[in-house]
Design a protein around this motif. Structure first.
Motif, PDB file in Angstrom:
ATOM      1  N   TRP A 185       0.859  -1.188   0.000  1.00  0.00           N
ATOM      2  CA  TRP A 185       0.000   0.000   0.000  1.00  0.00           C
ATOM      3  C   TRP A 185       0.886   1.224   0.000  1.00  0.00           C
ATOM      4  CZ3 TRP A 185      -1.231   3.967   3.557  1.00  0.00           C
ATOM      5  CH2 TRP A 185      -2.458   4.615   3.355  1.00  0.00           C
ATOM      6  N   ASN A 186       0.703   2.111  -0.985  1.00  0.00           N
ATOM      7  CA  ASN A 186       1.544   3.295  -1.122  1.00  0.00           C
ATOM      8  C   ASN A 186       0.667   4.535  -1.104  1.00  0.00           C
ATOM      9  OD1 ASN A 186       3.306   5.327  -1.786  1.00  0.00           O
ATOM     10  ND2 ASN A 186       4.265   4.222  -3.474  1.00  0.00           N
ATOM     11  N   ASN A 187       0.479   5.085   0.111  1.00  0.00           N
ATOM     12  CA  ASN A 187      -0.264   6.331   0.277  1.00  0.00           C
ATOM     13  C   ASN A 187      -1.651   6.265  -0.371  1.00  0.00           C
ATOM     14  OD1 ASN A 187      -0.033   8.823   1.620  1.00  0.00           O
ATOM     15  ND2 ASN A 187       0.251   9.896  -0.317  1.00  0.00           N
ATOM     16  N   GLY A 188      -2.289   5.114  -0.260  1.00  0.00           N
ATOM     17  CA  GLY A 188      -3.633   4.963  -0.788  1.00  0.00           C
ATOM     18  C   GLY A 188      -3.737   4.112  -2.035  1.00  0.00           C
ATOM     19  N   PHE A 227       4.937  -4.016   7.171  1.00  0.00           N
ATOM     20  CA  PHE A 227       5.088  -3.008   8.214  1.00  0.00           C
ATOM     21  C   PHE A 227       4.894  -1.634   7.598  1.00  0.00           C
ATOM     22  CE2 PHE A 227       9.291  -3.258   6.473  1.00  0.00           C
ATOM     23  CZ  PHE A 227       9.942  -2.060   6.743  1.00  0.00           C
ATOM     24  N   THR A 228       4.491  -0.680   8.435  1.00  0.00           N
ATOM     25  CA  THR A 228       4.136   0.663   7.987  1.00  0.00           C
ATOM     26  C   THR A 228       5.279   1.636   8.233  1.00  0.00           C
ATOM     27  OG1 THR A 228       1.822   0.218   8.505  1.00  0.00           O
ATOM     28  CG2 THR A 228       2.448   2.523   8.298  1.00  0.00           C
ATOM     29  N   MET A 229       5.459   2.558   7.292  1.00  0.00           N
ATOM     30  CA  MET A 229       6.471   3.603   7.442  1.00  0.00           C
ATOM     31  C   MET A 229       5.863   4.950   7.055  1.00  0.00           C
ATOM     32  SD  MET A 229       9.792   1.770   5.643  1.00  0.00           S
ATOM     33  CE  MET A 229       8.960   1.480   4.086  1.00  0.00           C
ATOM     34  N   ILE A 230       6.262   5.994   7.751  1.00  0.00           N
ATOM     35  CA  ILE A 230       5.946   7.375   7.368  1.00  0.00           C
ATOM     36  C   ILE A 230       7.223   7.927   6.746  1.00  0.00           C
ATOM     37  CG2 ILE A 230       5.191   9.651   8.161  1.00  0.00           C
ATOM     38  CD1 ILE A 230       3.086   7.500   8.639  1.00  0.00           C
ATOM     39  N   ILE A 231       7.120   8.382   5.510  1.00  0.00           N
ATOM     40  CA  ILE A 231       8.299   8.815   4.761  1.00  0.00           C
ATOM     41  C   ILE A 231       7.983  10.108   4.001  1.00  0.00           C
ATOM     42  CG2 ILE A 231       9.236   6.475   4.517  1.00  0.00           C
ATOM     43  CD1 ILE A 231       7.936   6.460   1.707  1.00  0.00           C
ATOM     44  N   PRO A 232       9.019  10.805   3.524  1.00  0.00           N
ATOM     45  CA  PRO A 232       8.754  12.006   2.722  1.00  0.00           C
ATOM     46  C   PRO A 232       8.008  11.647   1.431  1.00  0.00           C
ATOM     47  CG  PRO A 232      11.049  11.911   3.392  1.00  0.00           C
ATOM     48  CD  PRO A 232      10.446  10.592   3.745  1.00  0.00           C
ATOM     49  N   LYS A 274       4.132  10.875   3.517  1.00  0.00           N
ATOM     50  CA  LYS A 274       3.113   9.902   3.120  1.00  0.00           C
ATOM     51  C   LYS A 274       3.343   8.630   3.914  1.00  0.00           C
ATOM     52  CE  LYS A 274       5.494   7.735  -0.799  1.00  0.00           C
ATOM     53  NZ  LYS A 274       5.325   7.315  -2.195  1.00  0.00           N
ATOM     54  N   GLU A 275       2.357   7.740   3.855  1.00  0.00           N
ATOM     55  CA  GLU A 275       2.422   6.481   4.579  1.00  0.00           C
ATOM     56  C   GLU A 275       2.433   5.336   3.565  1.00  0.00           C
ATOM     57  OE1 GLU A 275       0.166   4.563   8.436  1.00  0.00           O
ATOM     58  OE2 GLU A 275      -0.842   6.104   7.285  1.00  0.00           O
ATOM     59  N   VAL A 276       3.279   4.333   3.828  1.00  0.00           N
ATOM     60  CA  VAL A 276       3.352   3.158   2.966  1.00  0.00           C
ATOM     61  C   VAL A 276       3.375   1.905   3.832  1.00  0.00           C
ATOM     62  CG1 VAL A 276       4.552   4.337   1.077  1.00  0.00           C
ATOM     63  CG2 VAL A 276       5.877   3.175   2.823  1.00  0.00           C
ATOM     64  N   VAL A 277       2.860   0.820   3.280  1.00  0.00           N
ATOM     65  CA  VAL A 277       2.987  -0.498   3.895  1.00  0.00           C
ATOM     66  C   VAL A 277       3.817  -1.332   2.934  1.00  0.00           C
ATOM     67  CG1 VAL A 277       1.815  -2.582   4.692  1.00  0.00           C
ATOM     68  CG2 VAL A 277       0.756  -0.341   5.063  1.00  0.00           C
ATOM     69  N   LYS A 280      12.196   2.032  -2.934  1.00  0.00           N
ATOM     70  CA  LYS A 280      12.134   1.300  -1.667  1.00  0.00           C
ATOM     71  C   LYS A 280      13.397   1.510  -0.844  1.00  0.00           C
ATOM     72  CE  LYS A 280       8.881  -2.419  -2.617  1.00  0.00           C
ATOM     73  NZ  LYS A 280       8.710  -3.893  -2.592  1.00  0.00           N
ATOM     74  N   LYS A 281      14.527   1.562  -1.507  1.00  0.00           N
ATOM     75  CA  LYS A 281      15.794   1.781  -0.789  1.00  0.00           C
ATOM     76  C   LYS A 281      15.747   3.109  -0.034  1.00  0.00           C
ATOM     77  CE  LYS A 281      20.777   1.912  -1.359  1.00  0.00           C
ATOM     78  NZ  LYS A 281      21.906   1.782  -2.279  1.00  0.00           N
ATOM     79  N   SER A 282      15.280   4.162  -0.679  1.00  0.00           N
ATOM     80  CA  SER A 282      15.218   5.465  -0.006  1.00  0.00           C
ATOM     81  C   SER A 282      14.146   5.481   1.076  1.00  0.00           C
ATOM     82  CB  SER A 282      15.000   6.600  -1.013  1.00  0.00           C
ATOM     83  OG  SER A 282      13.734   6.499  -1.618  1.00  0.00           O
ATOM     84  N   GLU A 283      13.021   4.793   0.847  1.00  0.00           N
ATOM     85  CA  GLU A 283      11.984   4.703   1.870  1.00  0.00           C
ATOM     86  C   GLU A 283      12.523   4.005   3.118  1.00  0.00           C
ATOM     87  OE1 GLU A 283       8.079   4.309  -1.086  1.00  0.00           O
ATOM     88  OE2 GLU A 283       8.743   2.569   0.073  1.00  0.00           O
ATOM     89  N   TYR A 284      13.140   2.860   2.920  1.00  0.00           N
ATOM     90  CA  TYR A 284      13.687   2.104   4.050  1.00  0.00           C
ATOM     91  C   TYR A 284      14.744   2.928   4.798  1.00  0.00           C
ATOM     92  CZ  TYR A 284      11.479  -2.252   2.403  1.00  0.00           C
ATOM     93  OH  TYR A 284      10.586  -3.231   2.039  1.00  0.00           O
ATOM     94  N   ALA A 285      15.616   3.595   4.058  1.00  0.00           N
ATOM     95  CA  ALA A 285      16.670   4.392   4.699  1.00  0.00           C
ATOM     96  C   ALA A 285      16.065   5.516   5.529  1.00  0.00           C
ATOM     97  CB  ALA A 285      17.612   4.958   3.633  1.00  0.00           C
ATOM     98  N   PHE A 286      15.116   6.235   4.976  1.00  0.00           N
ATOM     99  CA  PHE A 286      14.516   7.344   5.717  1.00  0.00           C
ATOM    100  C   PHE A 286      13.795   6.852   6.969  1.00  0.00           C
ATOM    101  CE2 PHE A 286      11.307  10.327   6.988  1.00  0.00           C
ATOM    102  CZ  PHE A 286      12.014  11.523   7.004  1.00  0.00           C
ATOM    103  N   ALA A 287      13.102   5.718   6.862  1.00  0.00           N
ATOM    104  CA  ALA A 287      12.325   5.195   7.992  1.00  0.00           C
ATOM    105  C   ALA A 287      13.204   4.637   9.102  1.00  0.00           C
ATOM    106  CB  ALA A 287      11.357   4.124   7.506  1.00  0.00           C
TER     107      ALA A 287
END
Length: 155
Positions: A31-34, A76-81, A90-93, A142-149
């Motif tokens: 799930w990517n921000n909806g 798992f859920t992350m809040i990322i830029p 935004k929020e992603v699962v 995904k790499k940048s999402e994981y790093a930021f989270a």
């Protein structure tokens, strides 16, 4: 559009995702921000590489008894830029193909939990070669999402 993932790109609320798409019978969706994103299907070589990582990490965790392994479509859920709205988030699962949660992590994965409520310490994704958009998602997004989270390692 993939025939096995007809809902790819569909907008759904987070509640709808958890209720209807997290464990969907036809496809695996993140799930990517909806919006639903279908996880790519694996090839034999990707599966063999996954098994190699799984064996390696399982032996390490068994010997040191310092972590739990997570896979089998657990998210798992992350809040990322939000790259589309500078300064916003935004929020992603995400459902990594394989993940590690160290015992030192402040959030542990409960024995009966169907998702993980913290941030994994290590995430492994099998890179899909199905198209350039999916390759970009696996290698950059995904790499940048994981790093930021706060995911410490990403492969």
């Amino acid at each position: 559009m993939r025939a096995d993932a007809p809902d790819e790109g569909r907008y759904v609320t987070k509640a709808e995702y958890w209720a209807n798409y997290y464990t969907h019978e036809d496809a695996s969706y993140e799930w990517n921000n909806g919006y639903l994103e279908a996880k790519p299907l694996s090839t034999l070589n990707q599966y063999r590489l996954f098994l190699w990582f799984l064996k390696l990490l399982h032996e390490y965790v068994t010997f040191y008894d310092n972590a739990e392994l997570m896979s089998l479509e657990t998210g798992f859920t992350m809040i990322i830029p939000d790259p589309d709205v500078p300064g916003d988030s935004k929020e992603v699962v995400r459902k990594p193909d394989l993940a590690v949660i160290l015992r030192t992590n402040s959030v542990q994965w409960g024995e009966h939990d169907h998702s993980y409520q913290g941030i994994c310490d290590l995430c492994v994704e099998s890179l899909s070669d199905s198209n350039s958009a999916v390759i970009l998602r696996d290698t950059k997004i995904k790499k940048s999402e994981y790093a930021f989270a706060g995911v410490q390692e990403y492969y």
